[in-house]
Scaffold this active site. Structure first.
Site, short mmCIF file in Angstrom:
data_model
loop_
_atom_site.label_atom_id
_atom_site.label_comp_id
_atom_site.label_asym_id
_atom_site.label_seq_id
_atom_site.Cartn_x
_atom_site.Cartn_y
_atom_site.Cartn_z
N LYS A 3 0.83 -1.21 0.00
CA LYS A 3 0.00 0.00 0.00
C LYS A 3 0.87 1.26 0.00
O LYS A 3 0.66 2.16 -0.81
CB LYS A 3 -0.94 0.01 1.22
CG LYS A 3 -1.87 -1.19 1.30
CD LYS A 3 -2.79 -1.13 2.51
CE LYS A 3 -2.10 -1.18 3.85
NZ LYS A 3 -1.43 -2.47 4.18
N ARG A 37 -10.04 0.28 8.68
CA ARG A 37 -9.48 -1.04 8.98
C ARG A 37 -10.49 -1.98 9.60
O ARG A 37 -10.15 -3.13 9.92
CB ARG A 37 -8.33 -0.86 9.96
CG ARG A 37 -6.99 -1.20 9.35
CD ARG A 37 -5.94 -0.94 10.41
NE ARG A 37 -4.72 -1.62 10.14
CZ ARG A 37 -3.73 -1.10 9.42
NH1 ARG A 37 -3.85 0.07 8.85
NH2 ARG A 37 -2.62 -1.77 9.28
N ARG A 75 12.18 -6.29 5.29
CA ARG A 75 12.10 -4.91 5.77
C ARG A 75 12.59 -4.80 7.23
O ARG A 75 13.18 -3.80 7.61
CB ARG A 75 10.67 -4.37 5.65
CG ARG A 75 10.60 -2.88 5.93
CD ARG A 75 9.25 -2.28 5.63
NE ARG A 75 8.24 -2.77 6.56
CZ ARG A 75 6.95 -2.52 6.45
NH1 ARG A 75 6.51 -1.78 5.44
NH2 ARG A 75 6.09 -2.99 7.32
N ARG A 80 11.61 -1.66 11.48
CA ARG A 80 10.31 -1.19 12.00
C ARG A 80 9.91 -2.10 13.15
O ARG A 80 9.95 -3.32 13.01
CB ARG A 80 9.25 -1.21 10.87
CG ARG A 80 8.17 -0.16 11.07
CD ARG A 80 7.25 -0.09 9.89
NE ARG A 80 5.97 -0.71 10.21
CZ ARG A 80 4.92 -0.71 9.40
NH1 ARG A 80 5.00 -0.10 8.22
NH2 ARG A 80 3.80 -1.29 9.75
N ARG A 109 -0.47 -9.27 13.13
CA ARG A 109 -1.06 -8.28 12.23
C ARG A 109 -1.88 -8.97 11.14
O ARG A 109 -2.95 -8.49 10.75
CB ARG A 109 0.02 -7.39 11.61
CG ARG A 109 0.56 -6.34 12.59
CD ARG A 109 1.95 -5.86 12.24
NE ARG A 109 2.04 -5.18 10.96
CZ ARG A 109 3.17 -5.02 10.27
NH1 ARG A 109 4.31 -5.50 10.74
NH2 ARG A 109 3.16 -4.39 9.12
P1 AP5 Z 1 4.74 -1.59 1.93
O1 AP5 Z 1 4.50 -0.76 0.74
O2 AP5 Z 1 5.34 -0.95 3.13
O3 AP5 Z 1 3.38 -2.33 2.33
P2 AP5 Z 1 2.16 -1.83 3.20
O4 AP5 Z 1 0.96 -2.48 2.63
O5 AP5 Z 1 2.17 -0.34 3.31
O6 AP5 Z 1 2.56 -2.52 4.56
P3 AP5 Z 1 2.57 -1.99 6.04
O7 AP5 Z 1 3.44 -2.91 6.82
O8 AP5 Z 1 2.85 -0.53 6.12
O9 AP5 Z 1 1.06 -2.22 6.38
P4 AP5 Z 1 0.31 -2.31 7.69
O10 AP5 Z 1 -1.08 -2.23 7.24
O11 AP5 Z 1 0.66 -3.48 8.51
O12 AP5 Z 1 0.88 -1.08 8.56
P5 AP5 Z 1 0.37 0.37 8.90
O13 AP5 Z 1 1.53 1.25 8.90
O14 AP5 Z 1 -0.81 0.73 8.07
O15 AP5 Z 1 5.60 -2.84 1.50
C1 AP5 Z 1 6.07 -3.77 2.46
C2 AP5 Z 1 7.51 -4.20 2.10
O16 AP5 Z 1 7.47 -4.92 0.87
C3 AP5 Z 1 8.47 -3.04 1.88
O17 AP5 Z 1 9.72 -3.37 2.38
C4 AP5 Z 1 8.48 -2.88 0.35
O18 AP5 Z 1 9.70 -2.35 -0.11
C5 AP5 Z 1 8.26 -4.29 -0.12
N1 AP5 Z 1 7.55 -4.37 -1.40
C6 AP5 Z 1 6.54 -3.55 -1.83
N2 AP5 Z 1 6.10 -3.93 -3.05
C7 AP5 Z 1 6.83 -5.02 -3.39
C8 AP5 Z 1 6.83 -5.87 -4.55
N3 AP5 Z 1 6.01 -5.66 -5.58
N4 AP5 Z 1 7.69 -6.90 -4.57
C9 AP5 Z 1 8.55 -7.12 -3.52
N5 AP5 Z 1 8.61 -6.34 -2.40
C10 AP5 Z 1 7.74 -5.30 -2.34
O19 AP5 Z 1 -0.16 0.18 10.40
C11 AP5 Z 1 0.73 -0.09 11.45
C12 AP5 Z 1 -0.03 -0.18 12.77
O20 AP5 Z 1 -0.65 1.08 13.05
C13 AP5 Z 1 -1.20 -1.17 12.80
O21 AP5 Z 1 -0.77 -2.48 13.09
C14 AP5 Z 1 -2.07 -0.58 13.91
O22 AP5 Z 1 -1.55 -0.87 15.18
C15 AP5 Z 1 -1.93 0.91 13.66
N6 AP5 Z 1 -2.96 1.43 12.74
C16 AP5 Z 1 -2.77 2.00 11.51
N7 AP5 Z 1 -3.94 2.37 10.95
C17 AP5 Z 1 -4.91 2.02 11.85
C18 AP5 Z 1 -6.32 2.12 11.84
N8 AP5 Z 1 -7.00 2.63 10.81
N9 AP5 Z 1 -7.00 1.64 12.92
C19 AP5 Z 1 -6.36 1.13 13.98
N10 AP5 Z 1 -5.01 1.00 14.05
C20 AP5 Z 1 -4.29 1.45 12.99
MG MG Z 2 2.38 1.01 4.90
#
Ligand code: AP5
Ligand code: MG
Length: 186
Positions: A13, A88, A127, A133, A144
């Site tokens: 994402k 979410r 990562r 992270r 997660r």
């Molecule tokens: P990346 O692009 O970072 O993927 P992502 O989908 O953004 O993954 P996240 O880990 O950020 O998602 P998440 O939903 O767990 O975390 P968030 O920050 O939202 O890619 C991942 C990796 O893969 C990278 O290293 C990238 O380089 C690599 N990659 C990308 N594309 C690729 C490809 N095509 N091929 C190979 N490699 C590739 O949330 C974190 C925490 O915050 C949650 O757990 C929760 O505690 C809290 N939180 C956030 N939003 C809410 C909400 N709305 N409600 C409640 N809690 C929340």
């Molecule tokens: Mg992300």
């Protein structure tokens, strides 16, 4: 354009939003990035959110709604937005709809990145080594993913019922996936 990006942890994402935002001329709003900044700055929000984030659990709906409400009130949202990480669960999806209705900015499309669990675990392990992270440890990644399956997965159905969902194969090169997203936006 007003877009919600859906998909499990590690589905790309953030990676795809970084490319799309310039192309579409709209801000990338990642609730995870906003929360990590709050934690790093030691704000009251950050202090409240940290424990849930480190455990791989969701931060409370109340905190998230006030965070997103404040962010959606900023001037750069006028041409649209690319939301990443919100909503979410179904309660957040409903609250978001009410908010967006009120500000006259309803969602136009929900794009869901589909990536299998094995690939996700590989990506996030890489990562963890590269960026450190705090929630990318194997145990927290599993948590997660479980939270995603239980709470976040129904959100795709919410948008499907409204005719807004497009599923995108999220495996392959970053560029090829970006092209799929661009094609889906028409
Ligand atoms: P990346 O692009 O970072 O993927 P992502 O989908 O953004 O993954 P996240 O880990 O950020 O998602 P998440 O939903 O767990 O975390 P968030 O920050 O939202 O890619 C991942 C990796 O893969 C990278 O290293 C990238 O380089 C690599 N990659 C990308 N594309 C690729 C490809 N095509 N091929 C190979 N490699 C590739 O949330 C974190 C925490 O915050 C949650 O757990 C929760 O505690 C809290 N939180 C956030 N939003 C809410 C909400 N709305 N409600 C409640 N809690 C929340
Ligand atoms: Mg992300």
């Amino acid at each position: 354009m007003r877009i919600v990006l859906l998909g499990p942890p590690g589905s790309g994402k953030g990676t795809q939003a970084a490319l799309l935002k310039d192309r579409l001329g709209v801000p990338h709003i990642s609730t995870g990035d906003l929360l990590r900044a709050a934690v790093a700055a030691g704000t009251p929000l950050g202090l409240k959110a940290k424990a849930a984030m480190d455990a791989g659990e969701l931060v409370s709906d109340e905190l998230m709604l006030s965070l997103i409400e404040e962010r959606m009130g900023e001037a750069d949202v006028a041409p649209g937005y690319l939301l990443d990480g919100y909503p979410r669960n179904l309660a957040q999806a409903q609250a978001l709809d009410e908010l967006l209705e009120r500000i006259g900015q309803p969602v136009q499309k929900a794009l869901e990145l589909k990536v299998d669990e094995e690939q996700i675990v590989d990506r996030l392990a890489r990562r963890a080594e590269e960026e450190g992270r705090s929630d990318d440890t194997e145990e927290v990644v599993r948590k997660r993913l479980a939270v995603y399956a239980a709470q976040n997965a129904p959100v795709a159905g919410y948008y499907a019922e409204r005719g807004l969902l497009v599923e995108i194969e999220g495996v392959g090169s970053v560029e090829s996936i970006n092209q799929r997203l661009v094609d889906a936006l028409g």
